[in-house]
Write an enzyme that holds these catalytic residues in place. Structure first.
Site, short mmCIF file in Angstrom:
data_model
loop_
_atom_site.label_atom_id
_atom_site.label_comp_id
_atom_site.label_asym_id
_atom_site.label_seq_id
_atom_site.Cartn_x
_atom_site.Cartn_y
_atom_site.Cartn_z
N LYS A 1 0.61 1.60 -2.41
CA LYS A 1 1.64 2.27 -1.60
C LYS A 1 2.53 3.16 -2.48
O LYS A 1 2.77 4.32 -2.16
CB LYS A 1 2.53 1.23 -0.88
N ARG B 1 9.38 -5.55 6.30
CA ARG B 1 8.41 -6.50 5.79
C ARG B 1 8.36 -7.77 6.63
O ARG B 1 7.53 -8.64 6.39
CB ARG B 1 8.83 -6.88 4.38
N ARG C 1 -1.16 -3.43 -14.00
CA ARG C 1 -0.14 -2.38 -13.84
C ARG C 1 0.90 -2.40 -14.97
O ARG C 1 1.34 -3.45 -15.41
CB ARG C 1 0.58 -2.58 -12.50
N ARG D 1 6.17 -5.60 -14.79
CA ARG D 1 7.08 -6.29 -13.87
C ARG D 1 6.95 -7.81 -14.02
O ARG D 1 5.85 -8.32 -14.21
CB ARG D 1 6.76 -5.88 -12.42
N ARG E 1 2.96 -13.97 -3.69
CA ARG E 1 3.27 -12.67 -3.07
C ARG E 1 2.26 -12.35 -1.97
O ARG E 1 2.63 -11.86 -0.90
CB ARG E 1 3.27 -11.56 -4.12
P1 AP5 Z 1 0.91 0.46 -6.75
O1 AP5 Z 1 0.88 1.82 -6.17
O2 AP5 Z 1 1.98 0.14 -7.73
O3 AP5 Z 1 0.85 -0.62 -5.56
P2 AP5 Z 1 1.93 -1.05 -4.48
O4 AP5 Z 1 1.23 -1.19 -3.16
O5 AP5 Z 1 3.10 -0.12 -4.52
O6 AP5 Z 1 2.23 -2.49 -5.02
P3 AP5 Z 1 3.59 -3.30 -5.24
O7 AP5 Z 1 3.21 -4.49 -6.05
O8 AP5 Z 1 4.67 -2.42 -5.78
O9 AP5 Z 1 3.90 -3.72 -3.81
P4 AP5 Z 1 4.85 -4.83 -3.39
O10 AP5 Z 1 4.94 -4.56 -1.94
O11 AP5 Z 1 4.48 -6.21 -3.76
O12 AP5 Z 1 6.12 -4.59 -4.29
P5 AP5 Z 1 7.59 -4.12 -3.95
O13 AP5 Z 1 8.11 -3.45 -5.14
O14 AP5 Z 1 7.67 -3.45 -2.62
O15 AP5 Z 1 -0.53 0.20 -7.41
C1 AP5 Z 1 -0.80 -1.00 -8.11
C2 AP5 Z 1 -1.65 -0.68 -9.37
O16 AP5 Z 1 -2.92 -0.21 -8.95
C3 AP5 Z 1 -1.04 0.42 -10.26
O17 AP5 Z 1 -1.26 0.07 -11.60
C4 AP5 Z 1 -1.83 1.69 -9.88
O18 AP5 Z 1 -1.96 2.57 -11.00
C5 AP5 Z 1 -3.16 1.11 -9.43
N1 AP5 Z 1 -3.73 1.85 -8.31
C6 AP5 Z 1 -3.05 2.36 -7.23
N2 AP5 Z 1 -3.90 2.92 -6.36
C7 AP5 Z 1 -5.15 2.75 -6.87
C8 AP5 Z 1 -6.45 3.12 -6.41
N3 AP5 Z 1 -6.65 3.78 -5.24
N4 AP5 Z 1 -7.51 2.78 -7.17
C9 AP5 Z 1 -7.34 2.13 -8.36
N5 AP5 Z 1 -6.13 1.77 -8.86
C10 AP5 Z 1 -5.04 2.07 -8.12
O19 AP5 Z 1 8.32 -5.54 -3.74
C11 AP5 Z 1 8.52 -6.43 -4.83
C12 AP5 Z 1 9.28 -7.64 -4.33
O20 AP5 Z 1 10.56 -7.23 -3.80
C13 AP5 Z 1 8.64 -8.42 -3.19
O21 AP5 Z 1 7.72 -9.38 -3.67
C14 AP5 Z 1 9.86 -9.08 -2.54
O22 AP5 Z 1 10.29 -10.18 -3.30
C15 AP5 Z 1 10.92 -8.01 -2.66
N6 AP5 Z 1 11.01 -7.13 -1.49
C16 AP5 Z 1 10.73 -5.81 -1.44
N7 AP5 Z 1 10.94 -5.31 -0.23
C17 AP5 Z 1 11.36 -6.35 0.54
C18 AP5 Z 1 11.71 -6.48 1.90
N8 AP5 Z 1 11.70 -5.43 2.75
N9 AP5 Z 1 12.07 -7.70 2.36
C19 AP5 Z 1 12.11 -8.77 1.54
N10 AP5 Z 1 11.78 -8.72 0.23
C20 AP5 Z 1 11.41 -7.51 -0.27
#
Ligand code: AP5
Length: 216
Positions: free
Chosen positions: A13, A86, A125, A159, A170
């Site tokens: 994403k 979420r 990552r 991270r 997660r």
């Molecule tokens: P990347 O693009 O970083 O993936 P992502 O989907 O953004 O993954 P996240 O881990 O950031 O999502 P998340 O939802 O868990 O984290 P968030 O920060 O929102 O890609 C991942 C890797 O793959 C990278 O190394 C990239 O280079 C590689 N890659 C990408 N695309 C590729 C492809 N097509 N092919 C090959 N490789 C690829 O949330 C973190 C925490 O915050 C949560 O766990 C929760 O505790 C909290 N939180 C956040 N939002 C909320 C909410 N709304 N409510 C409650 N808690 C929340």
């Protein structure tokens, strides 16, 4: 236009949102980035959030929703909400706040890929400490080893929630709390699924095609 990026941790994403910011001038709002910024401030609430994040659990709806008003005030141009909403509570509250401001969600992009691919994406990552550009050990290494492509910094971070033992929590949280949103947005006819298992460029092309077909 307002886009929600829905998808499990590691589904790409953030990577796709960053490309749309660079190439198409989209705005990108990520609750994960916002929460990590709060942690870095070292405030009481930041320390509480830090603990929750490192355990791989979701931050409470109360904390997330307390930020909602500001989020809705900032809506302009093409805006991507990444990682928000979420939970069903967050989705309902967001719809309500948007309608007060005469906005609505135009499309929810559902990043689909099999669970076994997610763990490898997450544990590989790393990101630039200075400009936050995201890389991957195998899938997206820096062009020059140890040097950020964007700002040439040589310092990188991983991270705290990208450890293999936290990833399962997660993914479970996603399955339990976030997958019901597919049905919620499916009923509104705004859910668009993309195959997120393909390489970064192919996913970006599919995404651009689906976005440009909206409203046709
Ligand atoms: P990347 O693009 O970083 O993936 P992502 O989907 O953004 O993954 P996240 O881990 O950031 O999502 P998340 O939802 O868990 O984290 P968030 O920060 O929102 O890609 C991942 C890797 O793959 C990278 O190394 C990239 O280079 C590689 N890659 C990408 N695309 C590729 C492809 N097509 N092919 C090959 N490789 C690829 O949330 C973190 C925490 O915050 C949560 O766990 C929760 O505790 C909290 N939180 C956040 N939002 C909320 C909410 N709304 N409510 C409650 N808690 C929340």
């Amino acid at each position: 236009m307002i886009f929600i990026f829905l998808g499990p941790p590691g589904s790409g994403k953030g990577t796709q949102a960053d490309l749309l910011v660079q190439k198409q001038g989209f705005q990108h709002f990520s609750t994960g980035d916002m929460l990590r910024a709060e942690c870095a401030k070292g405030t009481e609430i930041g320390n509480l959030i830090k603990q929750t994040l490192s355990e791989g659990k979701l931050v409470s709806d109360d904390i997330i929703l307390s930020l909602l008003e500001n989020i809705c005030n900032d809506v302009q141009g093409h805006m991507i909400f990444d990682g928000f909403p979420r939970t069903l509570n967050q989705a309902i509250a967001f719809d309500r706040q948007l309608s007060i401001k005469n906005h609505k969600i135009d499309a929810v992009i559902d990043f689909y890929l099999p669970t076994d691919l997610l763990v490898g994406r997450i544990v590989g990552r790393f990101s630039c400490k200075k400009c936050s550009s995201v890389y991957h050990d195998k899938n997206k290494p820096t062009r020059t080893p140890g040097v950020c492509d964007v700002c040439l910094s040589t310092e990188f971070i991983r991270r705290s929630d990208d450890r293999e033992e936290v990833v399962k929590t997660r993914l479970d949280a996603y399955e339990r709390d976030t997958t019901p949103l597919r049905e919620y947005y499916g009923k509104q006819n705004i859910l668009i699924t993309i195959d997120a298992s393909l390489d970064i460029e192919t996913v970006q092309n599919e995404l651009l095609e689906k976005i440009s077909n909206l409203g046709k």
